[in-house]
Design a protein around this motif. Structure first.
Motif, PDB file in Angstrom:
ATOM      1  N   GLU A  65       0.831  -1.197   0.000  1.00 54.91           N
ATOM      2  CA  GLU A  65       0.000   0.000   0.000  1.00 54.91           C
ATOM      3  C   GLU A  65       0.865   1.245   0.000  1.00 54.91           C
ATOM      4  N   ASN A  66       0.581   2.138  -0.950  1.00 51.47           N
ATOM      5  CA  ASN A  66       1.272   3.426  -1.083  1.00 51.47           C
ATOM      6  C   ASN A  66       2.764   3.284  -1.344  1.00 51.47           C
ATOM      7  N   LYS A  67       3.190   2.110  -1.822  1.00 54.47           N
ATOM      8  CA  LYS A  67       4.587   1.926  -2.201  1.00 54.47           C
ATOM      9  C   LYS A  67       4.731   2.121  -3.712  1.00 54.47           C
ATOM     10  N   THR A  68       5.933   1.982  -4.214  1.00 52.83           N
ATOM     11  CA  THR A  68       6.171   2.247  -5.636  1.00 52.83           C
ATOM     12  C   THR A  68       5.213   1.461  -6.516  1.00 52.83           C
ATOM     13  N   ILE A  69       5.103   0.163  -6.271  1.00 53.61           N
ATOM     14  CA  ILE A  69       4.089  -0.650  -6.940  1.00 53.61           C
ATOM     15  C   ILE A  69       2.929  -0.763  -5.969  1.00 53.61           C
ATOM     16  N   ASP A  70       1.979   0.119  -6.119  1.00 54.70           N
ATOM     17  CA  ASP A  70       0.914   0.318  -5.138  1.00 54.70           C
ATOM     18  C   ASP A  70      -0.218  -0.678  -5.378  1.00 54.70           C
ATOM     19  N   ILE A  71      -0.500  -1.493  -4.369  1.00 50.88           N
ATOM     20  CA  ILE A  71      -1.564  -2.486  -4.514  1.00 50.88           C
ATOM     21  C   ILE A  71      -2.948  -1.843  -4.544  1.00 50.88           C
ATOM     22  N   ASN A  72      -3.025  -0.539  -4.258  1.00 56.54           N
ATOM     23  CA  ASN A  72      -4.296   0.172  -4.403  1.00 56.54           C
ATOM     24  C   ASN A  72      -4.573   0.558  -5.854  1.00 56.54           C
ATOM     25  N   ILE A  73      -3.552   0.434  -6.712  1.00 61.00           N
ATOM     26  CA  ILE A  73      -3.680   0.836  -8.106  1.00 61.00           C
ATOM     27  C   ILE A  73      -3.579  -0.347  -9.053  1.00 61.00           C
ATOM     28  N   TYR A  74      -2.698  -1.298  -8.727  1.00 64.85           N
ATOM     29  CA  TYR A  74      -2.345  -2.357  -9.666  1.00 64.85           C
ATOM     30  C   TYR A  74      -2.830  -3.730  -9.218  1.00 64.85           C
ATOM     31  N   THR A  75      -2.912  -4.629 -10.189  1.00 68.30           N
ATOM     32  CA  THR A  75      -3.067  -6.058  -9.926  1.00 68.30           C
ATOM     33  C   THR A  75      -1.711  -6.707 -10.134  1.00 68.30           C
ATOM     34  N   ILE A  76      -1.187  -7.345  -9.100  1.00 69.14           N
ATOM     35  CA  ILE A  76       0.132  -7.975  -9.186  1.00 69.14           C
ATOM     36  C   ILE A  76      -0.047  -9.484  -9.236  1.00 69.14           C
ATOM     37  N   ILE A  77       0.503 -10.101 -10.282  1.00 68.85           N
ATOM     38  CA  ILE A  77       0.470 -11.558 -10.429  1.00 68.85           C
ATOM     39  C   ILE A  77       1.893 -12.076 -10.361  1.00 68.85           C
ATOM     40  N   SER A  78       2.100 -13.098  -9.561  1.00 68.90           N
ATOM     41  CA  SER A  78       3.416 -13.726  -9.475  1.00 68.90           C
ATOM     42  C   SER A  78       3.244 -15.237  -9.477  1.00 68.90           C
ATOM     43  N   PHE A  79       3.922 -15.894 -10.429  1.00 66.60           N
ATOM     44  CA  PHE A  79       3.870 -17.347 -10.534  1.00 66.60           C
ATOM     45  C   PHE A  79       5.040 -17.973  -9.783  1.00 66.60           C
ATOM     46  N   ASN A  80       4.805 -19.137  -9.199  1.00 65.13           N
ATOM     47  CA  ASN A  80       5.908 -19.979  -8.741  1.00 65.13           C
ATOM     48  C   ASN A  80       6.442 -20.741  -9.948  1.00 65.13           C
ATOM     49  N   ILE A  81       7.743 -20.706 -10.171  1.00 65.28           N
ATOM     50  CA  ILE A  81       8.308 -21.555 -11.206  1.00 65.28           C
ATOM     51  C   ILE A  81       7.990 -23.001 -10.829  1.00 65.28           C
ATOM     52  N   PRO A  82       7.315 -23.746 -11.692  1.00 67.72           N
ATOM     53  CA  PRO A  82       6.957 -25.129 -11.340  1.00 67.72           C
ATOM     54  C   PRO A  82       8.176 -25.925 -10.882  1.00 67.72           C
ATOM     55  N   GLY A  83       8.025 -26.594  -9.743  1.00 68.20           N
ATOM     56  CA  GLY A  83       9.124 -27.398  -9.223  1.00 68.20           C
ATOM     57  C   GLY A  83      10.106 -26.648  -8.359  1.00 68.20           C
ATOM     58  N   ASN A  84       9.780 -25.382  -7.980  1.00 68.85           N
ATOM     59  CA  ASN A  84      10.737 -24.634  -7.152  1.00 68.85           C
ATOM     60  C   ASN A  84      10.755 -25.072  -5.697  1.00 68.85           C
TER      61      ASN A  84
END
Length: 339
Positions: A65-84
């Motif tokens: 919240e209120n950081k450079t990549i603001d979760i109030n503005i953006y949708t952030i998707i992050s995948f786990n590399i399969p098998g990590n």
């Protein structure tokens, strides 16, 4: 772990010719609901995972919240590399790790994004291995990313990287205590002396005082052996030009603004190579930019120097009052490799 979701992929063809009957692609979404805001894809590094913010977040300095990549503005998707190995699920581990390449992981990620009905992405960002994956994502789908941000990374594996991968692979397969031994070497090779001394905090030169070093190495490296083997080996296949054209021809097809951030520290990927890449790119692309950070944190600088990284990224991520819309409009299409 509560935010983890899974996409099941079936009959997936790998670059080396083999086919997997099933791949479980796990991911996390933070910020705004899918379909309501610009999409940010965050690729994790060698020992990272898909948790980018919150209590165990790898990117807490940048995402929140209120950081450079603001979760109030953006949708952030992050995948786990399969098998990590992040989920402690032995069924999800990949014993045949040599069958996989970075390009396979990227194809899996795009398959996951299409499953989520994500066609265009505002930013793809990643550090180290995650940055290499970001490069490959842009090469595989050159019209779908608006901003590409590889940090402390490279589009290719240099001789140094290849040698390091092979040494680590030997340790991981032949040592009696592979994870510990591999991380001993990594802790020393990827960090300068000042940072190593800062981590271990040894107070005297007596041989009996090595216990803080042992404790640090053992307690900070809990990833599973199968997962680490795969993460390490993926770097060997890092080459945007493999079975394709030359680098500039590939880069010329990428529509994204390319923001290179080099790490002037003793790490896996050198700032020198990033500078060379920038000088090549700016001859053919007006929308390429280069920044550099100096740090004693070595390969971990992009995770530790969050204030510096945030300052560099701030112009890309507009103010909260700005509604950011992707400039590109594309149909779903296929995502075959550009050859």
């Amino acid at each position: 772990m509560k935010n983890i979701r899974t996409i099941d992929l079936f009959d997936f063809n790998l670059e080396k010719g083999k086919q997997l009957e099933h791949i479980a692609l796990s991911y996390e979404v933070v910020g705004q609901p899918l379909g309501t805001a610009p999409i940010i894809i965050v690729n994790h590094s060698l020992t990272g995972n898909a948790t980018v913010s919150g209590r165990y977040g790898w990117w807490n300095g940048l995402i929140g919240e209120n950081k450079t990549i603001d979760i109030n503005i953006y949708t952030i998707i992050s995948f786990n590399i399969p098998g990590n190995g992040f989920e402690d699920n032995y069924e999800a581990l990949i014993p045949n790790y040599r069958d996989f390449t970075i390009r396979d992981i990227v194809a899996i990620f795009w398959e996951g994004l299409f499953h989520l009905k994500v066609k265009n992405v505002f930013v793809v960002i990643g550090g180290s291995l995650g940055g290499a994956i970001a490069w490959e994502m842009a090469a595989l789908q050159p019209n779908r990313i608006e901003n590409l941000i590889p940090i402390a990374s490279d589009w290719k594996a240099t001789d140094k990287v290849i040698a390091n991968v092979l040494i680590q692979d030997q340790i991981l397969n032949n040592s009696e205590d592979p994870i510990v031994d591999a991380r001993y070497i990594a802790n020393l090779r990827y960090r300068n002396q000042q940072y190593v001394n800062q981590i271990f905090k040894r107070t005297n030169l007596e041989i009996s005082s090595i216990s803080p070093i042992e404790k640090c190495v053992f307690t900070n490296n809990k990833c599973q052996i199968a997962g680490f083997r795969l993460m390490n080996f993926l770097l060997l296949s890092n080459d945007l030009t493999r079975n394709r054209r030359d680098f500039l021809s590939i880069a010329n097809t990428i529509k994204a603004n390319i923001h290179l951030i080099g790490n002037e520290a003793y790490g896996l990927f050198s700032a020198d190579e990033n500078r060379i890449t920038f000088l090549k790119l700016r001859k053919i692309k007006p929308n390429v930019f280069y920044h550099e950070i100096e740090s004693s944190f070595g390969n971990d600088a992009y995770l530790k120097e969050t204030e510096r990284i945030a300052f560099l990224l701030k112009p890309i991520f507009k103010s909260k009052k700005t509604i950011i819309r992707n400039k590109f409009n594309y149909t779903m299409g296929n995502y075959f490799m550009n050859t």
